[in-house]
Design a protein around this motif. Structure first.
Motif, mmCIF file in Angstrom:
data_model
loop_
_atom_site.group_PDB
_atom_site.id
_atom_site.type_symbol
_atom_site.label_atom_id
_atom_site.label_comp_id
_atom_site.label_asym_id
_atom_site.label_seq_id
_atom_site.Cartn_x
_atom_site.Cartn_y
_atom_site.Cartn_z
ATOM 1 N N ASP A 61 0.807 -1.218 0.000
ATOM 2 C CA ASP A 61 0.000 0.000 0.000
ATOM 3 C C ASP A 61 0.848 1.280 0.000
ATOM 4 N N VAL A 62 1.972 1.219 -0.719
ATOM 5 C CA VAL A 62 2.828 2.397 -0.861
ATOM 6 C C VAL A 62 2.253 3.260 -1.981
ATOM 7 N N SER A 63 2.119 4.541 -1.739
ATOM 8 C CA SER A 63 1.526 5.439 -2.729
ATOM 9 C C SER A 63 2.380 5.499 -3.999
ATOM 10 N N ARG A 64 1.752 5.868 -5.113
ATOM 11 C CA ARG A 64 2.463 5.962 -6.394
ATOM 12 C C ARG A 64 3.658 6.923 -6.279
ATOM 13 N N LYS A 65 3.451 8.041 -5.621
ATOM 14 C CA LYS A 65 4.528 9.037 -5.456
ATOM 15 C C LYS A 65 5.704 8.427 -4.696
ATOM 16 N N ASN A 66 5.425 7.727 -3.616
ATOM 17 C CA ASN A 66 6.495 7.126 -2.825
ATOM 18 C C ASN A 66 7.126 5.926 -3.515
ATOM 19 N N ARG A 67 6.339 5.200 -4.331
ATOM 20 C CA ARG A 67 6.892 4.070 -5.087
ATOM 21 C C ARG A 67 7.973 4.549 -6.038
ATOM 22 N N LYS A 68 7.727 5.674 -6.711
ATOM 23 C CA LYS A 68 8.710 6.216 -7.653
ATOM 24 C C LYS A 68 10.040 6.497 -6.973
ATOM 25 N N LYS A 69 9.995 6.870 -5.694
ATOM 26 C CA LYS A 69 11.217 7.207 -4.953
ATOM 27 C C LYS A 69 12.051 5.980 -4.599
ATOM 28 N N VAL A 70 11.414 4.825 -4.457
ATOM 29 C CA VAL A 70 12.139 3.654 -3.952
ATOM 30 C C VAL A 70 12.185 2.453 -4.901
ATOM 31 N N ILE A 71 11.504 2.528 -6.038
ATOM 32 C CA ILE A 71 11.398 1.365 -6.920
ATOM 33 C C ILE A 71 12.760 0.865 -7.398
ATOM 34 N N ASP A 72 13.665 1.762 -7.773
ATOM 35 C CA ASP A 72 14.973 1.338 -8.281
ATOM 36 C C ASP A 72 15.816 0.707 -7.177
ATOM 37 N N LYS A 73 15.727 1.291 -5.981
ATOM 38 C CA LYS A 73 16.458 0.746 -4.841
ATOM 39 C C LYS A 73 15.934 -0.651 -4.504
ATOM 40 N N MET A 74 14.617 -0.816 -4.550
ATOM 41 C CA MET A 74 13.995 -2.105 -4.265
ATOM 42 C C MET A 74 14.385 -3.136 -5.327
ATOM 43 N N ALA A 75 14.432 -2.728 -6.587
ATOM 44 C CA ALA A 75 14.852 -3.633 -7.662
ATOM 45 C C ALA A 75 16.314 -4.050 -7.462
ATOM 46 N N ALA A 76 17.160 -3.122 -7.014
ATOM 47 C CA ALA A 76 18.569 -3.440 -6.737
ATOM 48 C C ALA A 76 18.666 -4.486 -5.633
ATOM 49 N N VAL A 77 17.810 -4.366 -4.611
ATOM 50 C CA VAL A 77 17.784 -5.355 -3.531
ATOM 51 C C VAL A 77 17.423 -6.728 -4.094
ATOM 52 N N MET A 78 16.420 -6.761 -4.964
ATOM 53 C CA MET A 78 15.983 -8.040 -5.525
ATOM 54 C C MET A 78 17.065 -8.660 -6.425
ATOM 55 N N ILE A 79 17.761 -7.840 -7.181
ATOM 56 C CA ILE A 79 18.860 -8.322 -8.029
ATOM 57 C C ILE A 79 19.957 -8.911 -7.150
ATOM 58 N N LEU A 80 20.378 -8.144 -6.150
ATOM 59 C CA LEU A 80 21.472 -8.594 -5.277
ATOM 60 C C LEU A 80 21.069 -9.825 -4.476
ATOM 61 N N GLN A 81 19.852 -9.836 -3.932
ATOM 62 C CA GLN A 81 19.422 -10.988 -3.133
ATOM 63 C C GLN A 81 19.352 -12.253 -3.993
ATOM 64 N N GLY A 82 18.912 -12.111 -5.235
ATOM 65 C CA GLY A 82 18.904 -13.262 -6.152
ATOM 66 C C GLY A 82 20.294 -13.805 -6.366
ATOM 67 N N TYR A 83 21.264 -12.919 -6.530
ATOM 68 C CA TYR A 83 22.658 -13.322 -6.723
ATOM 69 C C TYR A 83 23.209 -13.992 -5.463
ATOM 70 N N LEU A 84 22.934 -13.380 -4.297
ATOM 71 C CA LEU A 84 23.424 -13.945 -3.026
ATOM 72 C C LEU A 84 22.848 -15.333 -2.794
ATOM 73 N N ASP A 85 21.553 -15.497 -3.075
ATOM 74 C CA ASP A 85 20.903 -16.795 -2.899
ATOM 75 C C ASP A 85 21.510 -17.829 -3.845
ATOM 76 N N PHE A 86 21.815 -17.413 -5.067
ATOM 77 C CA PHE A 86 22.435 -18.310 -6.054
ATOM 78 C C PHE A 86 23.816 -18.771 -5.579
ATOM 79 N N LYS A 87 24.570 -17.861 -4.976
ATOM 80 C CA LYS A 87 25.940 -18.190 -4.516
ATOM 81 C C LYS A 87 25.932 -19.188 -3.367
#
Length: 138
Positions: A111-137
Motif C-alpha cells: 500500500d505504498v503510494s504511487r509518489k512514494n513508489r517512484k522514490k524507492v522502486i529502483d532501490k527495491m529492484a537493486a535489492v531483488m537483483i542482489l538478493q537473487g545473486y546472493l541466494d544463487f551463490k
C-alpha cells in the motif's frame, strides 16, 4: 567485504549492499544519472564502494523475455565494463528480468503510494537483483 547490487536505468541507479557475511541485501539509495551527458554516477558509486568496502558489484542485466539482448542490456554491459575499469573491481551481470515489475507489485501490496513508489522502486529492484545473486551463490 561486501557485494553491491545495482539496478541501472536511464535516469537513476538503484543501489543495494550485502551484509558483511553476504547473506542479505539492503537498499541504500538511488543515484541520479544523465545517460545523454555520459554521467553514470561513478563519483557517488566510488564513494559507496569505498565506504562499504565493496569487493564485487552485481549489475542487473535486463535481457528480453526471449533471452535476446536489447538496447538496455547493451547499456548495462557498457556500464559494467566502465565500472570494472574505473574501480578495478569484479563486476557480474545478473539476469534481472521482471525484478522492477516484482518490486512494483511488492510496493503496491504494501500500500505504498504511487509518489512514494517512484522514490524507492529502483532501490527495491537493486535489492531483488542482489538478493537473487546472493541466494544463487549459497
Amino acid at each position: 567485504m561486501r557485494i553491491m547490487g545495482l539496478d541501472v536505468g536511464s535516469k537513476t541507479i538503484g543501489v543495494a549492499i550485502s551484509d558483511a557475511l553476504g547473506w542479505t541485501a539492503q537498499g541504500i539509495e538511488t543515484v541520479k544519472i544523465n545517460e545523454a551527458a555520459e554521467d553514470f554516477g561513478f563519483g557517488r558509486l566510488g564513494e559507496l564502494i569505498k565506504q562499504y568496502e565493496v569487493s564485487q558489484v552485481v549489475v542487473g542485466y535486463p535481457k528480453n523475455m526471449n533471452n535476446s539482448i536489447g538496447p538496455r542490456a547493451e547499456a548495462s554491459e557498457k556500464f559494467a565494463a566502465l565500472l570494472e575499469e574505473a574501480y578495478a573491481i569484479p563486476v557480474v551481470l545478473w539476469d534481472e528480468r521482471l525484478t522492477t515489475m516484482a518490486a512494483e507489485k511488492m510496493l503496491i501490496s504494501a500500500d505504498v503510494s504511487r509518489k512514494n513508489r517512484k522514490k524507492v522502486i529502483d532501490k527495491m529492484a537493486a535489492v531483488m537483483i542482489l538478493q537473487g545473486y546472493l541466494d544463487f551463490k549459497k
